[in-house]
Design a protein around this motif. Sequence first.
Motif, PDB file in Angstrom:
ATOM      1  N   VAL A  88       0.851  -1.184   0.000  1.00  0.00           N
ATOM      2  CA  VAL A  88       0.000   0.000   0.000  1.00  0.00           C
ATOM      3  C   VAL A  88       0.887   1.233   0.000  1.00  0.00           C
ATOM      4  N   GLU A  89       0.696   2.101  -0.980  1.00  0.00           N
ATOM      5  CA  GLU A  89       1.517   3.290  -1.083  1.00  0.00           C
ATOM      6  C   GLU A  89       1.119   4.330  -0.044  1.00  0.00           C
ATOM      7  N   THR A  90       2.090   5.120   0.374  1.00  0.00           N
ATOM      8  CA  THR A  90       1.818   6.189   1.322  1.00  0.00           C
ATOM      9  C   THR A  90       1.270   7.396   0.577  1.00  0.00           C
ATOM     10  N   PRO A  91       0.062   7.853   0.920  1.00  0.00           N
ATOM     11  CA  PRO A  91      -0.505   9.003   0.216  1.00  0.00           C
ATOM     12  C   PRO A  91       0.216  10.291   0.566  1.00  0.00           C
ATOM     13  N   GLU A  92       0.180  11.238  -0.350  1.00  0.00           N
ATOM     14  CA  GLU A  92       0.776  12.533  -0.092  1.00  0.00           C
ATOM     15  C   GLU A  92      -0.088  13.322   0.883  1.00  0.00           C
ATOM     16  N   THR A  93       0.576  14.058   1.771  1.00  0.00           N
ATOM     17  CA  THR A  93      -0.150  14.842   2.760  1.00  0.00           C
ATOM     18  C   THR A  93      -0.791  16.055   2.091  1.00  0.00           C
ATOM     19  N   THR A  94      -2.045  16.309   2.468  1.00  0.00           N
ATOM     20  CA  THR A  94      -2.760  17.455   1.919  1.00  0.00           C
ATOM     21  C   THR A  94      -2.195  18.756   2.484  1.00  0.00           C
ATOM     22  N   SER A  95      -1.967  19.724   1.617  1.00  0.00           N
ATOM     23  CA  SER A  95      -1.469  21.027   2.041  1.00  0.00           C
ATOM     24  C   SER A  95      -2.632  22.012   2.146  1.00  0.00           C
ATOM     25  N   TRP A  96      -2.619  22.777   3.215  1.00  0.00           N
ATOM     26  CA  TRP A  96      -3.649  23.786   3.390  1.00  0.00           C
ATOM     27  C   TRP A  96      -3.313  25.011   2.556  1.00  0.00           C
ATOM     28  N   THR A  97      -4.337  25.595   1.928  1.00  0.00           N
ATOM     29  CA  THR A  97      -4.155  26.821   1.183  1.00  0.00           C
ATOM     30  C   THR A  97      -4.182  28.017   2.139  1.00  0.00           C
ATOM     31  N   LYS A  98      -3.839  29.183   1.619  1.00  0.00           N
ATOM     32  CA  LYS A  98      -3.874  30.382   2.458  1.00  0.00           C
ATOM     33  C   LYS A  98      -5.298  30.694   2.907  1.00  0.00           C
ATOM     34  N   TRP A  99      -6.277  30.301   2.071  1.00  0.00           N
ATOM     35  CA  TRP A  99      -7.673  30.535   2.441  1.00  0.00           C
ATOM     36  C   TRP A  99      -8.094  29.632   3.596  1.00  0.00           C
ATOM     37  N   ASP A 100      -7.593  28.403   3.597  1.00  0.00           N
ATOM     38  CA  ASP A 100      -7.864  27.504   4.725  1.00  0.00           C
ATOM     39  C   ASP A 100      -7.316  28.094   6.018  1.00  0.00           C
ATOM     40  N   LYS A 101      -6.106  28.634   5.935  1.00  0.00           N
ATOM     41  CA  LYS A 101      -5.476  29.206   7.130  1.00  0.00           C
ATOM     42  C   LYS A 101      -6.197  30.464   7.599  1.00  0.00           C
ATOM     43  N   LEU A 102      -6.660  31.279   6.641  1.00  0.00           N
ATOM     44  CA  LEU A 102      -7.419  32.470   7.008  1.00  0.00           C
ATOM     45  C   LEU A 102      -8.746  32.095   7.652  1.00  0.00           C
ATOM     46  N   ALA A 103      -9.385  31.046   7.123  1.00  0.00           N
ATOM     47  CA  ALA A 103     -10.645  30.584   7.709  1.00  0.00           C
ATOM     48  C   ALA A 103     -10.420  30.076   9.133  1.00  0.00           C
ATOM     49  N   ALA A 104      -9.303  29.378   9.356  1.00  0.00           N
ATOM     50  CA  ALA A 104      -8.987  28.892  10.697  1.00  0.00           C
ATOM     51  C   ALA A 104      -8.766  30.061  11.650  1.00  0.00           C
ATOM     52  N   LEU A 105      -8.075  31.091  11.173  1.00  0.00           N
ATOM     53  CA  LEU A 105      -7.823  32.270  12.006  1.00  0.00           C
ATOM     54  C   LEU A 105      -9.129  32.990  12.330  1.00  0.00           C
ATOM     55  N   ALA A 106      -9.994  33.125  11.329  1.00  0.00           N
ATOM     56  CA  ALA A 106     -11.282  33.777  11.547  1.00  0.00           C
ATOM     57  C   ALA A 106     -12.159  32.967  12.501  1.00  0.00           C
ATOM     58  N   THR A 107     -12.059  31.656  12.438  1.00  0.00           N
ATOM     59  CA  THR A 107     -12.832  30.798  13.331  1.00  0.00           C
ATOM     60  C   THR A 107     -12.409  31.004  14.776  1.00  0.00           C
ATOM     61  N   VAL A 108     -11.104  31.087  14.995  1.00  0.00           N
ATOM     62  CA  VAL A 108     -10.601  31.356  16.344  1.00  0.00           C
ATOM     63  C   VAL A 108     -11.109  32.707  16.841  1.00  0.00           C
ATOM     64  N   GLY A 109     -11.114  33.691  15.933  1.00  0.00           N
ATOM     65  CA  GLY A 109     -11.623  35.002  16.304  1.00  0.00           C
ATOM     66  C   GLY A 109     -13.101  34.973  16.663  1.00  0.00           C
ATOM     67  N   ALA A 110     -13.877  34.166  15.933  1.00  0.00           N
ATOM     68  CA  ALA A 110     -15.311  34.056  16.230  1.00  0.00           C
ATOM     69  C   ALA A 110     -15.540  33.411  17.587  1.00  0.00           C
TER      70      ALA A 110
END
Length: 303
Positions: A88-110
């Motif tokens: 079984v091959e090891t899948p590549e790790t998903t990279s977060w986009t800048k929009w994902d990171k901004l959404a995470a930051l906004a969520t913390v703010g909320a």
Amino acid sequence: MSKVERRVRSLVTEDGEMRDALETVLDRATDGEVQWVDVRDEITSGQWGRLIEKEVLVDGETGFALADREGIEAGLSDDGSSGGGGDVETPETTSWTKWDKLAALATVGAFVGYAVPPVRNVIAGAIDLVLGPLIELVPFYVIIMVIALGTGLYSTLLRAGLMDMEKMSQYQDRMKDIQERRKEAKERDDQEALDAIQEEQMDAMGDQLGMFKEQFRPMVWIMFLTIPAFLWMFWVIGYRGSDPAYPAIAAQELVVPLAGTVTWDAGLVGPIQMWIVWYFLCSMAFTQLVQKSLNISMSPSSS
């Protein structure tokens, strides 16, 4: 290491006689294909079946084709063969986009809005421009049902769109493959293979982080959209309702099974208030309904 190479190493580790069988198949193959009649005098039907089962041999034009001749030859090499290696091959790790990171930051703010009144008033006040007029038109439990339906719809779509189920399956398949090979090595009392599998298992611990990132990415967006609506309900029940200019939502009575007559701010399950219980019940029901209606599966399928 290719998938076929991993499978060949696994076969050879499980059964040393498979090496001779694989070499026979390579030797008898013509134009990359081999038939059972060409090798039946040299290998057993069980070995032939294992090669097909592990997809080292695949359907060809006139017989069975070698899935990857170079991969098979590499798998038969002595380098690293003691470790076995999974198929079984090891899948590549998903990279977060800048929009994902901004959404995470906004969520913390909320989240801060629950403790900081100015933030709470700004967020809830903005949502109130949309949901506030409904209070005059329909009962509050209907408004909660509408919010729950909306959150159930977009949470399902976000998870289906942002979470790679194929990668999730690959993560699960790899862990399952390691566990199976570890069990087989224990049964053979093969300490050398166990040591190699142990090292591979330690390397695979990163899969847990990969699975977490896959699951948490859509959750960031779901919380980014849900927290404001949830904060508005919290605001209406606990704060806006105390203003005589608005209807006193918290004091409204309703009858529920087992609990009898309660108000929206009554603690129904310990400190959990009635409006929270009603929202989560509606949310779970509508989420299941949306998934069934759209035929969207939220569980990765193992191969």
